[in-house]
Design a protein around this motif. Structure first.
Motif, PDB file in Angstrom:
ATOM      1  N   SER A 228      51.891  40.209  36.098  1.00 53.33           N
ATOM      2  CA  SER A 228      51.381  38.854  36.222  1.00 53.33           C
ATOM      3  C   SER A 228      50.973  38.329  34.844  1.00 53.33           C
ATOM      4  CB  SER A 228      50.187  38.828  37.176  1.00 53.33           C
ATOM      5  OG  SER A 228      50.555  39.315  38.455  1.00 53.33           O
ATOM      6  N   ASP A 229      50.468  37.104  34.819  1.00 56.63           N
ATOM      7  CA  ASP A 229      50.078  36.501  33.543  1.00 56.63           C
ATOM      8  C   ASP A 229      48.954  37.272  32.858  1.00 56.63           C
ATOM      9  OD1 ASP A 229      51.956  34.556  33.980  1.00 56.63           O
ATOM     10  OD2 ASP A 229      50.539  33.119  34.852  1.00 56.63           O
ATOM     11  N   ASP A 230      48.116  37.956  33.651  1.00 56.89           N
ATOM     12  CA  ASP A 230      47.013  38.722  33.059  1.00 56.89           C
ATOM     13  C   ASP A 230      47.429  40.135  32.663  1.00 56.89           C
ATOM     14  OD1 ASP A 230      47.380  39.785  35.543  1.00 56.89           O
ATOM     15  OD2 ASP A 230      45.364  39.367  36.286  1.00 56.89           O
ATOM     16  N   GLY A 231      48.724  40.463  32.801  1.00 57.88           N
ATOM     17  CA  GLY A 231      49.221  41.778  32.398  1.00 57.88           C
ATOM     18  C   GLY A 231      49.136  42.843  33.467  1.00 57.88           C
ATOM     19  N   LEU A 232      48.608  42.533  34.650  1.00 59.37           N
ATOM     20  CA  LEU A 232      48.492  43.504  35.733  1.00 59.37           C
ATOM     21  C   LEU A 232      49.730  43.449  36.622  1.00 59.37           C
ATOM     22  CD1 LEU A 232      44.759  42.928  36.749  1.00 59.37           C
ATOM     23  CD2 LEU A 232      45.689  44.696  35.243  1.00 59.37           C
ATOM     24  N   VAL A 233      50.208  44.622  37.004  1.00 59.60           N
ATOM     25  CA  VAL A 233      51.383  44.722  37.874  1.00 59.60           C
ATOM     26  C   VAL A 233      50.919  44.660  39.322  1.00 59.60           C
ATOM     27  CG1 VAL A 233      53.282  46.190  38.624  1.00 59.60           C
ATOM     28  CG2 VAL A 233      52.720  46.021  36.199  1.00 59.60           C
ATOM     29  N   ARG A 234      51.408  43.668  40.042  1.00 60.59           N
ATOM     30  CA  ARG A 234      51.015  43.498  41.442  1.00 60.59           C
ATOM     31  C   ARG A 234      52.192  43.620  42.408  1.00 60.59           C
ATOM     32  NH1 ARG A 234      47.406  40.035  38.691  1.00 60.59           N
ATOM     33  NH2 ARG A 234      45.224  40.411  39.246  1.00 60.59           N
ATOM     34  N   LYS A 235      53.406  43.674  41.888  1.00 64.33           N
ATOM     35  CA  LYS A 235      54.570  43.879  42.742  1.00 64.33           C
ATOM     36  C   LYS A 235      55.635  44.642  41.975  1.00 64.33           C
ATOM     37  CE  LYS A 235      56.339  39.210  41.778  1.00 64.33           C
ATOM     38  NZ  LYS A 235      56.807  37.941  42.382  1.00 64.33           N
ATOM     39  N   VAL A 236      56.411  45.425  42.712  1.00 63.57           N
ATOM     40  CA  VAL A 236      57.402  46.301  42.081  1.00 63.57           C
ATOM     41  C   VAL A 236      58.644  46.372  42.957  1.00 63.57           C
ATOM     42  CG1 VAL A 236      55.715  47.744  40.866  1.00 63.57           C
ATOM     43  CG2 VAL A 236      56.384  48.327  43.211  1.00 63.57           C
TER      44      VAL A 236
ATOM     45  N   TRP B  84      39.034  45.362  40.979  1.00 60.18           N
ATOM     46  CA  TRP B  84      39.578  45.483  39.633  1.00 60.18           C
ATOM     47  C   TRP B  84      38.551  44.990  38.621  1.00 60.18           C
ATOM     48  CZ3 TRP B  84      45.517  44.151  39.488  1.00 60.18           C
ATOM     49  CH2 TRP B  84      46.169  44.974  40.403  1.00 60.18           C
ATOM     50  N   HIS B  85      37.408  45.671  38.536  1.00 63.74           N
ATOM     51  CA  HIS B  85      36.407  45.311  37.542  1.00 63.74           C
ATOM     52  C   HIS B  85      36.773  45.884  36.172  1.00 63.74           C
ATOM     53  CE1 HIS B  85      33.948  43.424  40.480  1.00 63.74           C
ATOM     54  NE2 HIS B  85      33.603  44.541  41.102  1.00 63.74           N
TER      55      HIS B  85
END
Length: 275
Positions: A238-246, A202-203
């Protein structure tokens, strides 16, 4: 090329004569073809030359014959296997698995009847893979597969139970076929899903999964030819705005169930904006 379906034929020898017989069986089952595409395998080139010679003996060129049938045979340039990517992708994955499976089984343990039936099961497994959703109904999602395009029927017949004991496999050939098919299903499904899901660091920011997206769930307990297609009901940024679970709702399960899964266990099929 349009359906992305796979057709597998068992031939006795890698000769031009066996190739022509395989083509005749293919045309008899699937109907006439408009265009043939292949690499420059010696049996393919030999079959083309033999057809050409046969037509010249009847004072008719193969080009005239193919034009009358509205069919052409196109060969890839030499040393250009990458140009067959649209069909080699499926066949190459299946071939690697079959090579290892049949080497382990041994030639003496696989009869011609078992091999032909097994290849039919392999064809059904590959052609049952989901292409795109054709229904936006979350309660009854309809997924287009190559088999649906070929047969004009939805759904796949359930796999018969197979007794895995060595004595049963030696006594009943059909159980031998089902055991081989189950092994192929487990291996091919794992490799196919990895091809669909690119592994990238995720760069840079990618599109997050959103509510309403149609996804393919990596269900490790799925039966043969069954694909768990679901709709994302809720995302957890997540706190950084990325979705890691659904949360994924799978309507094909009876009753429909909702599963909490990481994004690494789902494959995006259709974005919500296009549903």
């Amino acid at each position: 090329m349009s359906t992305r379906a796979v057709h597998i034929e068992v031939i006795e020898t890698m000769s031009a004569s066996s190739c022509i017989n395989a083509l005749r069986r293919f045309f008899a089952i699937r109907g006439p073809a408009r265009q043939l595409r292949s690499d420059r395998g010696t049996n393919f080139v030999g079959a083309n030359s033999n057809l050409d010679a046969a037509m010249e003996a009847e004072e008719e060129s193969v080009n005239t014959y193919l034009c009358s049938q509205k069919c052409t045979w196109v060969f890839n340039p030499p040393h250009a296997s990458n140009m067959g990517g649209s069909w080699e992708r499926m066949i190459g994955t299946a071939r690697r698995i079959l090579d290892s499976m049949l080497l382990q089984a041994g030639r003496s343990k696989v009869t011609h009847e078992v091999l032909c039936t097994f290849m039919a099961e392999v064809t059904a497994i590959i052609n049952s893979r989901p292409l795109i959703p054709v229904s936006s109904d979350p309660e009854a999602p309809l997924i287009l597969t190559p088999a649906m395009l070929l047969t004009q029927k939805s759904g796949t017949p359930p796999a018969p139970p197979a007794d895995g004991s060595e004595t049963s496999l030696l006594k009943h050939q059909w159980k031998r076929v089902q055991a081989l098919a189950e092994t192929f299903w487990a291996r091919w499904r794992r490799e196919y899903l990895n091809v669909l899901q690119a592994r990238q660091r995720w760069h840079e920011r990618k599109r997050n999964l959103k509510e309403g997206d149609i996804v393919l769930l990596k269900d490790r307990q799925a039966r043969r030819n069954e694909w768990s297609i679901g709709r994302i009901m809720k995302t957890f940024p997540s706190d950084d705005g990325l979705v890691r679970k659904v949360d994924v709702n799978v309507a094909s399960h009876h009753p429909p169930k909702t599963y909490l899964r990481p994004v690494s266990d789902v494959v995006l099929l259709l974005e919500a904006e296009t549903v």
